[in-house]
Design a protein around this motif. Structure first.
Motif, PDB file in Angstrom:
ATOM      1  N   THR A  25      37.187  37.401  43.046  1.00 31.57           N
ATOM      2  CA  THR A  25      36.734  38.483  42.621  1.00 31.57           C
ATOM      3  C   THR A  25      37.512  39.410  41.775  1.00 31.57           C
ATOM      4  OG1 THR A  25      35.435  38.565  44.865  1.00 31.57           O
ATOM      5  CG2 THR A  25      35.993  40.700  44.075  1.00 31.57           C
ATOM      6  N   TYR A  26      38.579  38.990  42.114  1.00 27.78           N
ATOM      7  CA  TYR A  26      39.914  39.925  41.202  1.00 27.78           C
ATOM      8  C   TYR A  26      39.805  39.256  39.837  1.00 27.78           C
ATOM      9  CZ  TYR A  26      44.390  41.309  39.610  1.00 27.78           C
ATOM     10  OH  TYR A  26      45.358  41.783  38.922  1.00 27.78           O
ATOM     11  N   ILE A  27      39.384  38.123  39.460  1.00 28.01           N
ATOM     12  CA  ILE A  27      39.142  37.373  38.128  1.00 28.01           C
ATOM     13  C   ILE A  27      37.959  38.274  37.639  1.00 28.01           C
ATOM     14  CG2 ILE A  27      38.835  35.541  36.949  1.00 28.01           C
ATOM     15  CD1 ILE A  27      40.129  33.802  38.830  1.00 28.01           C
ATOM     16  N   PHE A  28      36.874  38.241  38.347  1.00 24.95           N
ATOM     17  CA  PHE A  28      35.589  38.972  37.875  1.00 24.95           C
ATOM     18  C   PHE A  28      35.952  40.465  37.561  1.00 24.95           C
ATOM     19  CE2 PHE A  28      33.052  35.506  39.764  1.00 24.95           C
ATOM     20  CZ  PHE A  28      32.815  34.818  38.706  1.00 24.95           C
ATOM     21  N   MET A  29      36.862  41.121  38.364  1.00 32.47           N
ATOM     22  CA  MET A  29      37.051  42.594  37.920  1.00 32.47           C
ATOM     23  C   MET A  29      37.866  42.577  36.870  1.00 32.47           C
ATOM     24  SD  MET A  29      39.451  45.057  40.103  1.00 32.47           S
ATOM     25  CE  MET A  29      41.079  44.356  39.042  1.00 32.47           C
ATOM     26  N   LEU A  30      38.602  41.664  36.588  1.00 30.20           N
ATOM     27  CA  LEU A  30      39.276  41.815  35.047  1.00 30.20           C
ATOM     28  C   LEU A  30      38.384  41.334  34.093  1.00 30.20           C
ATOM     29  CD1 LEU A  30      42.809  40.039  35.914  1.00 30.20           C
ATOM     30  CD2 LEU A  30      42.408  42.457  35.955  1.00 30.20           C
ATOM     31  N   ALA A  31      37.620  40.705  34.282  1.00 29.43           N
ATOM     32  CA  ALA A  31      36.508  40.292  33.506  1.00 29.43           C
ATOM     33  C   ALA A  31      35.490  41.622  32.783  1.00 29.43           C
ATOM     34  CB  ALA A  31      35.620  38.898  33.850  1.00 29.43           C
ATOM     35  N   TRP A  32      35.249  42.163  34.075  1.00 27.57           N
ATOM     36  CA  TRP A  32      34.250  43.250  33.837  1.00 27.57           C
ATOM     37  C   TRP A  32      34.915  44.290  33.074  1.00 27.57           C
ATOM     38  CZ3 TRP A  32      29.420  43.902  33.478  1.00 27.57           C
ATOM     39  CH2 TRP A  32      28.477  43.131  34.164  1.00 27.57           C
ATOM     40  N   LEU A  33      36.502  44.503  33.354  1.00 27.72           N
ATOM     41  CA  LEU A  33      37.141  45.526  32.928  1.00 27.72           C
ATOM     42  C   LEU A  33      37.202  45.443  31.377  1.00 27.72           C
ATOM     43  CD1 LEU A  33      40.164  46.051  34.922  1.00 27.72           C
ATOM     44  CD2 LEU A  33      38.420  47.833  34.285  1.00 27.72           C
TER      45      LEU A  33
END
Length: 269
Positions: A125-133
């Motif tokens: 989820t942390y990786i996906f959060m960075l991707a969505w940023l």
């Protein structure tokens, strides 16, 4: 007396992970807004480039702006499918972990699956959060471009006598050698400003940007939920180990006491 069905419904509702449910709804809403509005905004961009800037689609094997738009559309399809599945997985993880957390209150037993996947989902989820940023930052670029064009169109009366041109080469849309400019005061400029495509595409990109922002908020919400669940699960595991050790020691003391009582009884007899 309360009916059994109502008791079962209350118990089922108590087992729903509401924070994960709220985050999943926010994630689905953000992804749907981003994918739907982004797809239509890209289609509107193709129409504007073809009708007003006279940009022609190149050969099939060439990498032009239309090919890039088609690639981004396919990426949007993949994002919609992937995060639909990911939202379901996070809800399932929420149910497993909620079962582990509620062991602190004696409602459920600790689930091994909930303990094992929590750390993995936190990292993912942390990786996906960075991707969505990154997606949010990328989506802000067309919003900025269309805002400039929309501002020029809204101030056409002030620009009378000024020579301002919209050149897609400034944004890397067309090669440097192709001159596809539309200047203020020309017939194409007024047609583009009065068309529905420009206004609709601009606002669709704004909605897509809002959807990407909602997805970022959903990822942050998931991170908070998963981190809290992980902390509670670790606490529950420690409590369970403590209870096991305590129960074992009490059993040993009981056995020692029973053995001594038997020895005293035998000695007396």
């Amino acid at each position: 007396m309360i009916p059994i069905k109502i008791i079962c419904c209350i118990k089922c509702l108590g087992g729903i992970p509401y924070p994960s449910l709220i985050a999943t709804i926010l994630l689905y809403a953000g992804v749907a807004l981003f994918c739907g509005c982004g797809h239509e905004a890209l289609s509107g961009t193709v129409t504007i480039l073809q009708n007003y800037f006279e940009v022609v689609r190149g050969p099939v094997d060439s990498l032009d702006v239309f090919t890039m738009i088609d690639i981004i559309k396919y990426v949007i399809y993949g994002i919609a499918s992937a995060f639909f599945v990911y939202g379901i997985l996070l809800m399932v993880e929420g149910f497993f972990t909620s079962g582990a957390i509620k062991d602190l209150y004696g409602d459920f037993k600790i689930t091994t699956c909930g303990r094992c996947v929590s750390a993995w989902f936190i990292m993912l989820t942390y990786i996906f959060m960075l991707a969505w940023l990154g997606v949010t930052a990328f989506t802000s670029l067309p919003v900025f471009m269309y805002f400039n064009i929309w501002s020029i169109c809204q101030n056409t009366t002030i620009l009378e006598g000024a020579t301002l041109c919209l050149d897609p080469r400034q944004y890397g849309i067309v090669p440097i050698g192709e001159g596809k400019t539309v200047c203020a005061g020309s017939e194409k400029f007024y047609k583009m400003c009065e068309s529905n495509e420009l206004d609709m595409t601009f606002h669709l990109f704004i909605c897509a940007l809002a959807g990407a922002g909602a997805a970022v908020i959903a990822m942050i919400h998931y991170l908070m939920v998963l981190s809290a669940n992980w902390a509670y699960v670790k606490d529950a595991c420690r409590m369970q180990k403590y209870e096991d050790i305590k129960s074992k020691e009490e059993q040993e003391l009981h056995d020692i006491h029973s053995t001594r009582s038997k020895e005293r009884l035998n000695a007396y007899t």
